[in-house]
Scaffold this active site. Structure first.
Site, mmCIF file in Angstrom:
data_model
loop_
_atom_site.group_PDB
_atom_site.id
_atom_site.type_symbol
_atom_site.label_atom_id
_atom_site.label_comp_id
_atom_site.label_asym_id
_atom_site.label_seq_id
_atom_site.Cartn_x
_atom_site.Cartn_y
_atom_site.Cartn_z
ATOM 1 N N LYS A 8 0.851 -1.187 0.000
ATOM 2 C CA LYS A 8 0.000 0.000 0.000
ATOM 3 C C LYS A 8 0.886 1.236 0.000
ATOM 4 O O LYS A 8 2.081 1.174 0.318
ATOM 5 C CB LYS A 8 -0.937 0.009 1.214
ATOM 6 C CG LYS A 8 -0.255 -0.025 2.578
ATOM 7 C CD LYS A 8 0.112 1.327 3.133
ATOM 8 C CE LYS A 8 0.764 1.225 4.502
ATOM 9 N NZ LYS A 8 1.651 2.378 4.799
ATOM 10 N N ASP A 132 -0.987 -1.434 11.127
ATOM 11 C CA ASP A 132 -1.643 -1.311 9.826
ATOM 12 C C ASP A 132 -2.048 -2.652 9.221
ATOM 13 O O ASP A 132 -2.472 -2.723 8.076
ATOM 14 C CB ASP A 132 -0.792 -0.507 8.840
ATOM 15 C CG ASP A 132 0.590 -1.100 8.614
ATOM 16 O OD1 ASP A 132 0.901 -2.135 9.230
ATOM 17 O OD2 ASP A 132 1.364 -0.527 7.826
#
EC number: 2.7.1.148
Length: 268
Positions: A8, A132
């Site tokens: 990401k 995350d």
């Protein structure tokens, strides 16, 4: 079962305050990209883990994939598995590669053994393994806050644009990155700003880590400047670095400009 845990990027990253538990609160947009590892999980007679591709530092027994298995094993009578992780996404690069491997392990085990976990339940397991990790359960653009493990919908669509990711082979630890940050309230509404055309982001959407890491690592700043020279609509370091990304309207021939670095380019 084979899956492809993807990386990401952070579009905007603001460190807003130091928490009492030692972590930091942040605001960011997490956006999935196509740079992937390869993860194979199969039922086996005994639990095993091996990795190929890029070397993973540390003890293999503490790998996040194994931690995810043991976490689910506490609550479910799942059989042993063999886990093979082929590491492609650079490590310590600000792209959440290890977190993605962890989340995809949870999703794969859920599917492989019919555990019936909901998205929320899988996110809660993932949160216990890293700030995350939970993002990669839904694996879609999200406005992220808290420690980076709380999410809200965001209006952003980069479909059809091209992205170039350049990793300069610099490993920046989380401790090093945060040691130079001065938390402060974010002065913009990131969700509103990211509704605007990408070309308007350049001098508005920032990564707080760049303030002290770019002067320390000129190679990172040089890459960012080069991406703008090549026509990027927006360029930034992602996460706590050291990977830099550029968003382009058209595909470019990037390899010749960054021959000494790890590079990935694709369509969003």
């Amino acid at each position: 079962m084979v899956t492809f845990p993807n990386a990401k990027i952070n579009i905007g990253l603001y460190i807003t305050e130091k928490r009492a538990d030692g972590f930091h609160n942040l605001e960011s947009c997490f956006y999935p990209v196509g740079w992937c590892d390869i993860l194979e999980i199969l039922p086996a007679d005994e639990l095993s883990f091996k990795s190929t591709g890029l070397p993973i530092p540390g003890n293999p027994d503490s790998n996040l994939c194994l931690k995810a298995y043991h976490l689910l094993k506490q609550d479910f009578d799942i059989p042993p598995v063999t886990i093979h992780l082929h590491k492609v996404v650079p490590i310590g690069a600000g792209m959440g590669g290890g977190s993605a491997d962890c989340a995809f392990t949870i999703k794969t085990l859920n599917e492989l053994f019919g555990l019936g976990l909901t998205v929320v339940q899988m996110e809660n397991y993932a949160r216990r393994l890293g700030s995350d990790c939970a993002f990669f359960i839904q694996n879609q653009p999200q406005y992220c806050f808290g420690k980076g493990d709380e999410f809200a919908d965001i209006t952003i669509d980069l479909t059809g644009k091209f992205i170039l990711l350049v990793n300069p082979n610099i490993h920046i630890s989380t401790a090093e990155a945060y040691s130079g940050v001065k938390p402060q309230k974010n002065e913009i509404d990131l969700r509103e700003v990211l509704k605007e055309p990408v070309q308007t982001w350049k001098n508005v959407v920032k990564n707080d880590f760049e303030t002290h890491l770019l002067p320390k690592y000129p190679r990172i700043e040089n890459i960012k400047n080069k991406l703008y020279e090549l026509g990027a609509s927006y360029a930034s370091m992602t996460g706590s670095g050291s990977t830099v990304f550029g968003i382009f309207e058209e595909a470019i021939e990037a390899q010749k400009h960054f021959e000494e670095y790890a590079v990935w380019e694709g369509k969003l």
